[in-house]
Enzyme design. Structure first.
Site, short mmCIF file in Angstrom:
data_model
loop_
_atom_site.label_atom_id
_atom_site.label_comp_id
_atom_site.label_asym_id
_atom_site.label_seq_id
_atom_site.Cartn_x
_atom_site.Cartn_y
_atom_site.Cartn_z
N ASP A 1 34.35 -30.77 -0.58
CA ASP A 1 33.24 -30.24 -0.10
C ASP A 1 31.87 -29.97 -0.85
O ASP A 1 32.35 -29.53 -1.48
CB ASP A 1 33.09 -29.58 0.96
CG ASP A 1 33.69 -28.04 1.54
OD1 ASP A 1 34.25 -28.08 0.23
OD2 ASP A 1 33.05 -27.50 1.83
N GLU B 1 35.40 -25.41 2.54
CA GLU B 1 34.63 -24.20 1.39
C GLU B 1 33.49 -24.16 1.17
O GLU B 1 33.14 -22.57 1.07
CB GLU B 1 35.53 -24.51 -0.19
CG GLU B 1 35.61 -23.13 -0.98
CD GLU B 1 34.69 -22.01 -0.96
OE1 GLU B 1 33.84 -21.60 -1.88
OE2 GLU B 1 33.78 -23.38 -1.54
ZN LIG Z 1 33.21 -23.79 -5.44
#
Ligand SMILES: [Zn+2]
Length: 365
Positions: free
Chosen positions: A67, A126
């Site tokens: 991501d 994340e």
């Molecule tokens: Zn990163």
């Protein structure tokens, strides 16, 4: 697939947190010699790829996130259409951290490994809360009794030259909100008011940039950084009812939430106040002499001719989850200068060296 063309492919996916936009399926197909487990929770998709090399021996994992953050406005080239200009490749995620992913996916293909198992842990959660990402994969691995012994998170760690920095830990983060209570009133009658700003003014210096624990060999000093301070209702004839101060502490393992609580409570002695403390992430440190730190240091030195600095600077990363599960973890990747920025770009030469570092690490582990 050769590293650079794989990186180009990954950069085309519009994998905005917590979406993978099909990238994880693509990676699983690319590495079909690895067993694939898709671990999904609350709409977040994670991929674990694992390959057994021997019945007994060590288990080494690479980890990263597919991501990316929103590109923002003002790019010179389309953020999801990787564009090569000179020695650089421009796209959202070029640095943070599709180059890291592409490097370890390239490095594990047809590699010789003397340990028992190689795994890749790839999340699409994340950059946000990171609640259902790497943590979920590690829980799954623990249940299956297949937690790795060592992990390398391929976040961009280098500062001014590729090869200059390996991260062996991270500071923890505590968010705080302190409210000093008073009694609002007319400014011309201060004796009838309790002014929380006046009450706290002389103590503010013991909060602002205050060093709670000094710098040591591995960690920067743990200090209080004020992020917001407010009181009153933006009028010049009314005194405030409350003073609210928000602050953050990035801290080493030598400072705990309880230490901070005691410090602030002592500072506020005699005042009516409330204090809300939240541990965002916990600090961790991997031994400089651990096998993973030593081997990675050797591979980086060999490929780049530099002796990387082993430190714990910067924000938090998913490496903290590995540490919580008792996995010996370090981080290494390309230069971090344009991460999250407009016109994010990676040096193609640095990316190619990163593939070689990971390859060397696996083969000499
Ligand atoms: Zn990163």
């Amino acid at each position: 697939m050769k590293g650079l063309s794989l990186l180009n492919e990954l950069l085309r996916f519009k994998s905005l947190t917590p979406k993978d936009d099909g990238a994880l399926n693509y990676i699983a197909l690319e590495l079909d010699e690895f067993e694939a487990f898709f671990i999904e929770k609350e709409g977040v998709k994670n991929l674990l790829l694992s390959k057994k090399f021997a019945d007994i021996g060590e288990h080494l994992a690479f980890a990263g996130h597919i991501d990316v953050v929103l590109p923002g406005e003002g790019w010179d080239t389309p953020p999801f259409k990787p564009t090569q200009k000179g020695d650089f490749l421009y796209a959202r995620g070029a640095v943070d951290m599709k180059s890291g992913l592409a490097a370890f996916i390239t490095a594990v293909q047809d590699v010789k490994f003397k340990g028992a198992r190689l795994s890749l842990i790839i999340t699409s959660d994340e950059e946000g809360e990171a609640k259902f990402g790497t943590l979920e994969v590690l829980k799954f691995m623990k249940e299956k009794n297949m937690l790795p012994d060592y992990a390398v998170v391929a976040e961009p760690t280098c500062e001014s030259t590729f090869g200059d920095t390996v991260k062996i830990g991270r500071r923890g983060s505590i968010n705080a909100k302190l409210t000093i209570k008073g009694k609002q009133g007319h400014v011309a009658y201060p004796e009838k008011c309790i002014n929380p700003v006046h009450l706290f003014a002389s103590r503010l210096a013991q909060l602002a940039n205050y060093e709670l624990v000094g710098k040591d060999e591995n960690f920067e000093a743990s200090r209080i950084i004020i992020t917001d301070i407010r009181g009153g209702i933006e009028l010049s004839n009314v005194t405030p009812n409350e003073l609210c101060i928000m602050f953050n502490v990035r801290h080493s393992p030598k400072l705990s939430l309880e230490d901070l609580k005691q410090y602030v409570e002592k500072l506020c002695e005699g005042l009516e106040f409330s204090l809300d403390l939240k541990q965002g992430s916990k600090p961790f440190l991997t031994d400089k002499n651990s096998k993973i730190a030593t081997k990675l240091f050797q591979s980086v030195s060999k490929i780049t001719d530099l002796s990387p600095n082993l430190n714990t600077k910067g924000g938090t990363s998913d490496a903290r989850f590995f540490a919580e599960f008792g996995v010996s973890v370090v981080e290494f990747g390309v230069k971090n200068e344009s991460m999250h920025a407009i016109n994010e770009r990676v040096s193609i030469a640095d990316f190619e060296k990163l593939c070689l570092v990971f390859r060397d690490l696996i083969e000499n582990f």
